[in-house]
Design a protein around this motif. Structure first.
Motif, PDB file in Angstrom:
ATOM      1  N   VAL A  43      37.931  27.979 -39.425  1.00 11.77           N
ATOM      2  CA  VAL A  43      37.290  28.812 -40.371  1.00 11.77           C
ATOM      3  C   VAL A  43      37.499  28.040 -41.797  1.00 11.77           C
ATOM      4  CG1 VAL A  43      37.081  30.614 -41.987  1.00 11.77           C
ATOM      5  CG2 VAL A  43      37.425  30.868 -39.741  1.00 11.77           C
ATOM      6  N   TRP A  44      38.467  27.397 -42.128  1.00  6.44           N
ATOM      7  CA  TRP A  44      38.718  26.484 -43.239  1.00  6.44           C
ATOM      8  C   TRP A  44      37.857  25.125 -43.059  1.00  6.44           C
ATOM      9  CZ3 TRP A  44      40.341  21.881 -44.387  1.00  6.44           C
ATOM     10  CH2 TRP A  44      40.636  21.349 -45.834  1.00  6.44           C
ATOM     11  N   CYS A  45      37.766  24.616 -41.909  1.00  6.71           N
ATOM     12  CA  CYS A  45      36.936  23.343 -41.849  1.00  6.71           C
ATOM     13  C   CYS A  45      35.511  23.728 -41.807  1.00  6.71           C
ATOM     14  CB  CYS A  45      37.294  22.703 -40.363  1.00  6.71           C
ATOM     15  SG  CYS A  45      38.763  21.794 -40.285  1.00  6.71           S
ATOM     16  N   THR A  46      34.850  24.815 -41.558  1.00  3.37           N
ATOM     17  CA  THR A  46      33.584  25.031 -41.427  1.00  3.37           C
ATOM     18  C   THR A  46      33.161  25.359 -42.967  1.00  3.37           C
ATOM     19  OG1 THR A  46      33.724  26.249 -39.512  1.00  3.37           O
ATOM     20  CG2 THR A  46      31.906  27.021 -40.951  1.00  3.37           C
ATOM     21  N   GLY A  47      34.033  25.963 -43.736  1.00  2.00           N
ATOM     22  CA  GLY A  47      33.961  26.045 -45.290  1.00  2.00           C
ATOM     23  C   GLY A  47      33.878  24.888 -46.135  1.00  2.00           C
ATOM     24  N   ALA A  48      34.812  23.853 -45.600  1.00  2.00           N
ATOM     25  CA  ALA A  48      34.779  22.716 -46.251  1.00  2.00           C
ATOM     26  C   ALA A  48      33.563  22.031 -46.001  1.00  2.00           C
ATOM     27  CB  ALA A  48      36.043  21.849 -45.960  1.00  2.00           C
ATOM     28  N   VAL A  50      30.703  23.109 -45.267  1.00  2.00           N
ATOM     29  CA  VAL A  50      29.654  23.784 -45.819  1.00  2.00           C
ATOM     30  C   VAL A  50      29.688  23.271 -47.432  1.00  2.00           C
ATOM     31  CG1 VAL A  50      28.725  25.805 -46.775  1.00  2.00           C
ATOM     32  CG2 VAL A  50      29.124  25.754 -44.404  1.00  2.00           C
ATOM     33  N   ALA A  51      30.614  23.212 -48.056  1.00  2.00           N
ATOM     34  CA  ALA A  51      30.748  22.822 -49.360  1.00  2.00           C
ATOM     35  C   ALA A  51      30.284  21.487 -49.450  1.00  2.00           C
ATOM     36  CB  ALA A  51      32.282  23.159 -49.986  1.00  2.00           C
ATOM     37  N   ARG A  65      31.660  27.778 -55.497  1.00  3.42           N
ATOM     38  CA  ARG A  65      32.119  28.752 -55.055  1.00  3.42           C
ATOM     39  C   ARG A  65      32.871  29.048 -54.047  1.00  3.42           C
ATOM     40  NH1 ARG A  65      26.320  30.846 -53.933  1.00  3.42           N
ATOM     41  NH2 ARG A  65      25.552  29.799 -55.741  1.00  3.42           N
ATOM     42  N   LEU A  66      33.155  27.855 -53.062  1.00  2.00           N
ATOM     43  CA  LEU A  66      33.894  27.854 -51.826  1.00  2.00           C
ATOM     44  C   LEU A  66      35.304  27.126 -52.309  1.00  2.00           C
ATOM     45  CD1 LEU A  66      31.663  26.826 -48.915  1.00  2.00           C
ATOM     46  CD2 LEU A  66      32.959  28.946 -49.349  1.00  2.00           C
ATOM     47  N   SER A  69      38.522  29.077 -52.916  1.00  2.00           N
ATOM     48  CA  SER A  69      39.021  29.671 -51.560  1.00  2.00           C
ATOM     49  C   SER A  69      39.914  28.956 -50.567  1.00  2.00           C
ATOM     50  CB  SER A  69      38.175  30.303 -50.715  1.00  2.00           C
ATOM     51  OG  SER A  69      37.603  31.720 -51.561  1.00  2.00           O
ATOM     52  N   LEU A  70      39.007  27.726 -50.661  1.00  2.00           N
ATOM     53  CA  LEU A  70      39.544  26.347 -49.464  1.00  2.00           C
ATOM     54  C   LEU A  70      40.741  26.026 -49.923  1.00  2.00           C
ATOM     55  CD1 LEU A  70      35.958  24.486 -49.053  1.00  2.00           C
ATOM     56  CD2 LEU A  70      37.310  25.833 -47.281  1.00  2.00           C
TER      57      LEU A  70
END
Length: 182
Positions: A43-48, A50-51, A65-66, A69-70
């Protein structure tokens, strides 16, 4: 050879922290905990990703925005795996009066006896889950998650370490693992 070998030592916070960190790494290396670790990391890698993709595609608002949280999740993950041992060792040092007194480990043909200021435990070899030798310790597991540890610094010379290793291997039941450095 004597029938038993006894070792007396003083508890040290850094050793306890190292053992706790090792046990936590083992716990998160198998089973459901391993899956949880990989899901959180995924989940963390996916967020990174996307950012980063947002920045590359010209929409930096996604990254802004991300990012908080990251950063928070990343720091918490690092702290968890780096600091768990130290936090636990601090708690033990604060709460367990036994660590202010010498600890005695006695190995013999019947098992391991651990004696502290206020408790005595006898763990028969049949009750040992496994024994693991690291560069600095012997760990005698009484379950898949918990172990008594004996620092090699109190065993003495390399010959004494070899002797203890050989004795433990001889005393362990055939179906009990000895994982070791040597």
């Amino acid at each position: 050879m004597t029938d038993s070998q006894s070792f007396t030592f003083d508890w040290r916070r850094p050793e306890h922290a190292r053992v706790t960190a090792l046990l936590v790494r083992e716990q998160f290396g198998r089973g459901v905990r391993r899956m949880i670790k990989w899901v959180v990391l995924g989940v963390w890698c996916t967020g990174a990703v996307v950012a980063i993709a947002g920045v590359v595609l010209g929409d930096a608002r996604v990254a802004w925005r991300l990012a908080p949280s990251l950063v928070v999740v990343g720091v918490l993950l690092l702290l968890f795996f780096r600091m768990t041992g130290w936090v636990h060792a601090w708690q033990v040092g604060r709460d367990d009066p036994n660590v202010a007194h010498p600890i005695v480990h006695t190995f013999d043909a019947t098992g391991l006896q651990v004696a502290t200021h206020s408790a005595r435990v006898h763990l028969s070899w049949d009750g040992v889950h496994k024994v693991r030798e690291t560069e600095n310790m012997f760990l005698t597991y009484y379950s898949p998650r918990y172990a008594y540890f004996l620092p090699k610094r109190v065993v003495g010379s390399a010959a004494n370490v070899d002797n203890l290793r050989d004795r433990i291997r001889a005393w362990l039941p055939g179906d009990t693992a000895f994982e070791g450095e040597a």
